[in-house]
Scaffold this motif. Structure first.
Motif, short mmCIF file in Angstrom:
data_model
loop_
_atom_site.label_atom_id
_atom_site.label_comp_id
_atom_site.label_asym_id
_atom_site.label_seq_id
_atom_site.Cartn_x
_atom_site.Cartn_y
_atom_site.Cartn_z
N GLU A 321 0.78 -1.19 -0.11
CA GLU A 321 -0.03 -0.09 -0.02
C GLU A 321 0.77 1.38 0.00
N ASP A 343 2.23 -6.15 1.74
CA ASP A 343 1.00 -5.89 2.60
C ASP A 343 -0.05 -6.87 1.96
N ALA A 344 -0.29 -7.21 0.82
CA ALA A 344 -1.33 -7.93 0.31
C ALA A 344 -1.08 -8.43 -0.82
N LEU A 365 -5.25 -9.26 2.57
CA LEU A 365 -4.00 -8.67 3.49
C LEU A 365 -3.21 -9.85 3.84
N GLU A 368 -3.45 -10.79 9.15
CA GLU A 368 -4.81 -10.23 9.43
C GLU A 368 -4.65 -9.80 10.93
#
Length: 368
Positions: A321, A343-344, A365, A368
């Motif tokens: 992000e 991040d994801a 994500l 979590e």
């Protein structure tokens, strides 16, 4: 004998559907609070109302707001009854509905006067404001997190009902680093994890480690490729059934799915990036089915730059992000630095050529 992938790779959706077929949620168990974090809630009881009565939210003077209307430092209002001092957490005295700061009341011997007004509820935590008594700590099928445990502890609950699938991980020699990663991810996801070590890289040794299992799913790590010593898939075939080997998934192409009796099994490659992709695409949906987890919520942001993908292959992209957008870090092949900085992750479907810059995409994500 050297293994060979099929000339046409199995579509990811087909392999996943075969893996999930006939899989039902595991039975709920009761766990102590500290052991339940990360698990999926099952059969949650309603919490008792908390607090059970109005309590002071701060130290100060307990008063009735109606009795001090118009009071100020310029126009002190004498109090007909002595105010009651309360500490935070004390039950509110009968007839009192607000708590004023220490300097809002002046006491001189038997005389007291209010120097400020109050409003009903000021400095007060109302009965049932933390827990109404009409809802559980967390809805069934949702993740139990530290906030869930806070509610449960405040309400005096000592155990929670959860669904905690039992995972057996078989490490094929040479894949220890990847096995540690998968085991840590699994424990963080609330699974009950046991690990086994195959004595050697041959099919007989791996098959021996697959015997006498007492678990809800099996994951082997290493030995699922097409090299001369990649024998995990052969071992899986000896003990059960191989449903698909060679998936239209990148990374993770050499992963396999199968059954050991009624127990679903996934053979993950030994490379960390391919194993992690196989976990996201295959194992995580299986865990969600076994734990009766409600659908996960993706995070939707626009892409900072385009993602190009090959039609016919499902590819997983790692994202970071940045400035309220998803920045692609790696697609198809993942350097370890990209894994550490992501991040994801985003699954690009096999029928897509990718996404243009600025396209809003649903990503999940990493943690979590």
């Amino acid at each position: 004998m050297t293994q060979r992938l099929p000339p046409s790779l199995t579509p990811l959706d087909t392999a996943l559907a075969a893996l999930l077929r006939g899989v039902d949620p595991v039975a709920p168990v009761e766990l102590r609070l500290a052991e339940a974090v990360g698990c999926i809630a099952a059969g949650m009881p309603l919490l008792a109302a908390c607090p059970p009565r109005d309590i002071a939210a701060a130290d100060g003077w307990a008063l009735c707001a109606r009795d001090i209307v118009g009071a100020s430092a310029y126009s002190p209002l004498p109090l007909t009854t002595a105010p009651v001092w309360v500490d935070a957490g004390d039950a509110m005295p009968p007839g009192c509905d607000c708590v004023l700061d220490a300097d809002a009341v002046e006491v001189s011997g038997p005389l007291a006067q209010a120097l400020a007004e109050g409003v009903p509820g000021q400095g007060v935590r109302r009965a049932g404001s933390d827990s109404s008594g009409r809802a559980p700590a967390v809805a069934e099928g949702h993740l139990i997190n530290p906030a869930t445990l806070l509610l449960a502890r405040v309400a005096g609950v000592e155990t929670l009902g959860v669904r905690q699938p039992r995972l057996c991980i078989v490490n094929v020699p040479g894949a220890a680093v990847t096995t540690h990663m998968i085991a840590e991810i699994a424990r963080a996801a609330g699974l009950h994890v046991q690990t086994r070590e195959a004595a050697a890289q041959d099919a007989a040794s791996i098959a021996g480690a697959l015997g006498d299992l007492n678990c809800d799913l099996v994951v082997t790590v290493g030995g699922s490729g097409v090299g001369r010593r990649d024998a995990a898939v052969s071992a899986l075939a000896k003990h059960g059934d191989v449903l698909a080997h060679g998936l239209a998934l990148q990374p993770g192409r050499t992963a396999a799915v199968g059954r050991l009796g009624k127990v679903p099994a996934v053979a993950l490659p030994g490379s960390p990036d391919h194993a992690l992709a196989g976990w996201f695409a295959l194992v995580r949906p299986l865990v969600d089915r076994l734990s009766a987890r409600q659908p996960r919520r993706p995070v939707t942001l626009p892409l900072a730059r385009k993602i190009a993908s090959s039609v016919g292959i499902a590819e997983i992209a790692l994202l970071a992000e940045e400035h309220h957008a998803w920045l692609p870090l790696a697609v198809g092949e993942w350097p370890l630095q990209a894994i550490a900085g992501a991040d994801a992750w985003l699954l690009v479907p096999a029928g897509s050529e990718g996404f243009a810059a600025g396209t809003p995409v649903d990503a999940y994500l990493m943690r979590e």
